[in-house]
Scaffold this motif. Structure first.
Motif, mmCIF file in Angstrom:
data_model
loop_
_atom_site.group_PDB
_atom_site.id
_atom_site.type_symbol
_atom_site.label_atom_id
_atom_site.label_comp_id
_atom_site.label_asym_id
_atom_site.label_seq_id
_atom_site.Cartn_x
_atom_site.Cartn_y
_atom_site.Cartn_z
ATOM 1 N N THR A 140 0.837 -1.203 0.000
ATOM 2 C CA THR A 140 0.000 0.000 0.000
ATOM 3 C C THR A 140 0.867 1.246 0.000
ATOM 4 O O THR A 140 0.606 2.201 -0.733
ATOM 5 C CB THR A 140 -0.932 0.000 1.233
ATOM 6 N N ASP A 143 2.191 1.794 -3.449
ATOM 7 C CA ASP A 143 1.163 2.331 -4.347
ATOM 8 C C ASP A 143 1.009 3.842 -4.149
ATOM 9 O O ASP A 143 0.882 4.596 -5.119
ATOM 10 C CB ASP A 143 -0.187 1.654 -4.098
ATOM 11 N N GLU A 170 -7.697 -2.745 5.667
ATOM 12 C CA GLU A 170 -7.367 -1.951 4.484
ATOM 13 C C GLU A 170 -7.293 -0.470 4.836
ATOM 14 O O GLU A 170 -8.074 0.030 5.648
ATOM 15 C CB GLU A 170 -8.438 -2.118 3.402
ATOM 16 N N ILE A 172 -8.328 2.913 3.870
ATOM 17 C CA ILE A 172 -9.373 3.491 3.020
ATOM 18 C C ILE A 172 -8.991 4.904 2.599
ATOM 19 O O ILE A 172 -9.121 5.259 1.440
ATOM 20 C CB ILE A 172 -10.739 3.494 3.747
ATOM 21 N N GLN A 173 -8.499 5.710 3.540
ATOM 22 C CA GLN A 173 -8.060 7.069 3.223
ATOM 23 C C GLN A 173 -6.823 7.412 4.025
ATOM 24 O O GLN A 173 -6.656 6.957 5.152
ATOM 25 C CB GLN A 173 -9.148 8.096 3.541
ATOM 26 N N SER A 187 -7.265 8.319 -1.531
ATOM 27 C CA SER A 187 -8.450 7.513 -1.273
ATOM 28 C C SER A 187 -8.378 6.197 -2.036
ATOM 29 O O SER A 187 -7.856 6.141 -3.158
ATOM 30 C CB SER A 187 -9.708 8.263 -1.705
ATOM 31 N N LEU A 188 -8.956 5.167 -1.441
ATOM 32 C CA LEU A 188 -9.029 3.849 -2.067
ATOM 33 C C LEU A 188 -10.257 3.794 -2.967
ATOM 34 O O LEU A 188 -11.329 4.259 -2.599
ATOM 35 C CB LEU A 188 -9.114 2.754 -0.993
ATOM 36 N N ARG A 189 -10.077 3.204 -4.160
ATOM 37 C CA ARG A 189 -11.199 3.045 -5.085
ATOM 38 C C ARG A 189 -11.704 1.606 -5.043
ATOM 39 O O ARG A 189 -11.073 0.738 -4.442
ATOM 40 C CB ARG A 189 -10.759 3.403 -6.505
ATOM 41 N N GLU A 190 -12.853 1.366 -5.678
ATOM 42 C CA GLU A 190 -13.467 0.042 -5.662
ATOM 43 C C GLU A 190 -12.572 -1.026 -6.274
ATOM 44 O O GLU A 190 -12.622 -2.177 -5.888
ATOM 45 C CB GLU A 190 -14.807 0.073 -6.417
ATOM 46 N N GLY A 192 -9.450 -1.330 -5.984
ATOM 47 C CA GLY A 192 -8.295 -1.615 -5.143
ATOM 48 C C GLY A 192 -7.117 -0.679 -5.363
ATOM 49 O O GLY A 192 -6.087 -0.806 -4.712
ATOM 50 N N SER A 193 -7.249 0.276 -6.281
ATOM 51 C CA SER A 193 -6.180 1.244 -6.512
ATOM 52 C C SER A 193 -6.464 2.516 -5.721
ATOM 53 O O SER A 193 -7.576 2.754 -5.276
ATOM 54 C CB SER A 193 -6.071 1.570 -8.002
ATOM 55 N N TYR A 194 -5.428 3.323 -5.566
ATOM 56 C CA TYR A 194 -5.562 4.577 -4.821
ATOM 57 C C TYR A 194 -5.549 5.741 -5.796
ATOM 58 O O TYR A 194 -4.974 5.662 -6.887
ATOM 59 C CB TYR A 194 -4.421 4.719 -3.801
#
Length: 197
Positions: A140, A143, A170, A172-173, A187-190, A192-194
């Motif tokens: 993470t 990323d 996880e 999330i932000q 922010s995390l997207r649906e 799985g990427s930021y």
């Protein structure tokens, strides 16, 4: 005389490569177990084999190999093909052929069970240690660094890193308050990427 030079060569090798001591002892024992006539003939025989391996090949063998490796030409016929996507776009204009952009939804901390955790950066803190402290995987961190390295790797004492960590673990932000109190938000997207906001 030949055996003395071989022993001296073995001793020098042993001094240069101490890890080979066991193998050298095995070779020495095998050499000592040979009959004396074999010990006398072995060094000249090895030298002869090495010299023969270094000699170039004769022209007869080179010519016979050249005759068997003649070049052959093969003609290829290539027909134009179209995939399903191209066939679907044949009746449309070229401008309509571009794919539509798909918006990937951001995960909202209000919809996800978890908690905010804040860390005030002190002198000597490293981002890696901070992420480890909050059990956030290093993947993470990598990323986030790939998105905006200047905000992640160049943190200064006094800045505040706020993590919203889901109960699943996880991130999330991530909110980093800059020196000018302007928050930087990841922010995390649906998928799985930021994303950097």
């Amino acid at each position: 005389m030949g055996s003395r030079s071989l022993y001296s060569l073995i001793e020098k090798t042993k001094l240069l490569f101490p890890s080979l001591t066991i193998r050298v002892k095995l070779l020495r024992n095998a050499y000592a177990s040979l009959p004396s006539i074999h010990r006398k003939l072995l060094p000249p025989l090895l030298l002869t084999v090495v010299v023969l391996l270094m000699l170039p090949a004769t022209n007869d063998t080179a010519n016979s190999q050249a005759g068997t490796s003649a070049r052959k030409s093969i003609t290829l016929t290539v027909e134009p093909t179209q995939n399903v996507a191209n066939k679907a776009g044949l009746g449309q204009n070229q401008t309509n052929n571009t794919p539509r952009s798909v918006k990937i939804k951001l995960l909202d901390p209000e919809d996800i069970d978890g908690e905010w955790r804040a860390h005030v950066i002190r002198k000597g803190d490293s981002v890696y240690r901070i992420f480890r402290q909050y059990d956030i995987p290093s993947a993470t961190l990598h990323d986030l660094i790939a998105l905006r390295p200047q905000y992640i790797t160049r943190v200064r004492p006094g800045q505040i890193m706020s993590f919203y960590i889901a109960t699943t673990g996880e991130l999330i932000q991530l909110r980093i308050t800059d020196a000018d109190n302007e928050p930087v938000l990841f922010s995390l997207r649906e998928d799985g990427s930021y994303i950097y906001n």
